[in-house]
Design an enzyme around this catalytic site. Structure first.
Site, PDB file in Angstrom:
ATOM      1  N   HIS A  97      21.866  28.080  21.978  1.00  0.00           N
ATOM      2  CA  HIS A  97      21.302  27.135  21.289  1.00  0.00           C
ATOM      3  C   HIS A  97      21.831  25.801  21.744  1.00  0.00           C
ATOM      4  O   HIS A  97      22.767  25.754  22.155  1.00  0.00           O
ATOM      5  CB  HIS A  97      21.637  27.298  19.743  1.00  0.00           C
ATOM      6  CG  HIS A  97      23.060  27.513  19.496  1.00  0.00           C
ATOM      7  ND1 HIS A  97      23.468  28.890  19.730  1.00  0.00           N
ATOM      8  CD2 HIS A  97      24.138  26.672  18.934  1.00  0.00           C
ATOM      9  CE1 HIS A  97      24.788  28.750  19.472  1.00  0.00           C
ATOM     10  NE2 HIS A  97      25.134  27.712  19.006  1.00  0.00           N
ATOM     11  N   HIS A  99      22.578  22.112  20.211  1.00  0.00           N
ATOM     12  CA  HIS A  99      22.711  21.191  19.090  1.00  0.00           C
ATOM     13  C   HIS A  99      22.147  19.841  19.443  1.00  0.00           C
ATOM     14  O   HIS A  99      22.636  19.121  20.354  1.00  0.00           O
ATOM     15  CB  HIS A  99      24.450  21.141  18.793  1.00  0.00           C
ATOM     16  CG  HIS A  99      24.949  22.244  18.367  1.00  0.00           C
ATOM     17  ND1 HIS A  99      25.187  22.639  17.082  1.00  0.00           N
ATOM     18  CD2 HIS A  99      25.507  23.333  19.413  1.00  0.00           C
ATOM     19  CE1 HIS A  99      25.833  23.832  16.938  1.00  0.00           C
ATOM     20  NE2 HIS A  99      26.079  24.405  18.405  1.00  0.00           N
TER      21      HIS A  99
HETATM   22  P1  AMP Z   1      27.824  27.384  17.747  1.00  0.00           P
HETATM   23  O1  AMP Z   1      29.256  27.197  17.110  1.00  0.00           O
HETATM   24  O2  AMP Z   1      27.605  26.526  18.816  1.00  0.00           O
HETATM   25  O3  AMP Z   1      27.626  28.823  17.749  1.00  0.00           O
HETATM   26  O4  AMP Z   1      26.728  26.893  16.485  1.00  0.00           O
HETATM   27  C1  AMP Z   1      26.453  27.695  15.595  1.00  0.00           C
HETATM   28  C2  AMP Z   1      25.607  26.828  14.421  1.00  0.00           C
HETATM   29  O5  AMP Z   1      24.665  27.505  13.856  1.00  0.00           O
HETATM   30  C3  AMP Z   1      26.664  26.188  13.625  1.00  0.00           C
HETATM   31  O6  AMP Z   1      26.475  24.696  13.595  1.00  0.00           O
HETATM   32  C4  AMP Z   1      25.991  26.846  12.135  1.00  0.00           C
HETATM   33  O7  AMP Z   1      26.050  25.847  11.173  1.00  0.00           O
HETATM   34  C5  AMP Z   1      24.657  27.262  12.558  1.00  0.00           C
HETATM   35  N1  AMP Z   1      24.198  28.168  11.584  1.00  0.00           N
HETATM   36  C6  AMP Z   1      24.449  29.257  11.379  1.00  0.00           C
HETATM   37  N2  AMP Z   1      23.934  29.955  10.415  1.00  0.00           N
HETATM   38  C7  AMP Z   1      22.736  29.330  10.351  1.00  0.00           C
HETATM   39  C8  AMP Z   1      21.429  29.585   9.714  1.00  0.00           C
HETATM   40  N3  AMP Z   1      21.261  30.370   9.012  1.00  0.00           N
HETATM   41  N4  AMP Z   1      20.476  28.449   9.536  1.00  0.00           N
HETATM   42  C9  AMP Z   1      20.950  27.479  10.344  1.00  0.00           C
HETATM   43  N5  AMP Z   1      21.802  27.345  11.242  1.00  0.00           N
HETATM   44  C10 AMP Z   1      22.772  28.236  11.309  1.00  0.00           C
END
Ligand code: AMP
Length: 111
Positions: A97, A99
């Site tokens: 993903h 950001h």
């Molecule tokens: P990372 O730490 O780079 O793996 O980022 C994962 C991101 O996913 C974090 O910023 C979380 O807040 C986000 N996240 C987790 N679950 C969800 C969800 N159900 N909907 C939207 N964002 C999410």
């Protein structure tokens, strides 16, 4: 199955801002900036470490989508596109993903 795969399959809700055949973009559930959108490939690639040559177009599309979403959300004064990779990179969800962060001045270097 990751939480992002469930969002792609509409098993759990998300605030989706863009979708095409390769990518999905939706708002982060715990935003770290006034605008915080995640751009993901629909293909279940776990992380940057797992990319292969055949993923080139997918990654390119995700970056292009991030640029277009940023423009659409009015981030004309700038933004940041971040990919956390692996434990030291702070990656929590094992589905690639991007950001997209904006809406305020962002500090550098990151923590
Ligand atoms: P990372 O730490 O780079 O793996 O980022 C994962 C991101 O996913 C974090 O910023 C979380 O807040 C986000 N996240 C987790 N679950 C969800 C969800 N159900 N909907 C939207 N964002 C999410």
């Amino acid at each position: 199955m990751t939480v992002f795969a469930k969002i792609i399959d509409r098993e759990i809700p998300a605030d989706i801002v863009y979708e095409d055949d390769l990518c999905l973009a939706f708002r982060d559930i715990a935003p770290k900036a006034p605008t915080h959108v995640l751009v993901i490939p629909k293909k279940p690639i776990a992380s940057l470490i797992d990319l292969t040559d055949e993923d080139e177009a997918i990654v390119g599309r995700c970056v292009l989508v991030a640029s277009r979403v940023a423009a659409g959300l009015g981030l004309g004064s700038g933004y940041r596109l971040v990919v956390n990779c692996g434990p030291d990179g702070g990656q929590e969800v094992p589905h690639l993903h991007f950001h997209l962060l904006g809406g305020r001045s962002l500090g550098w270097p990151p923590g």
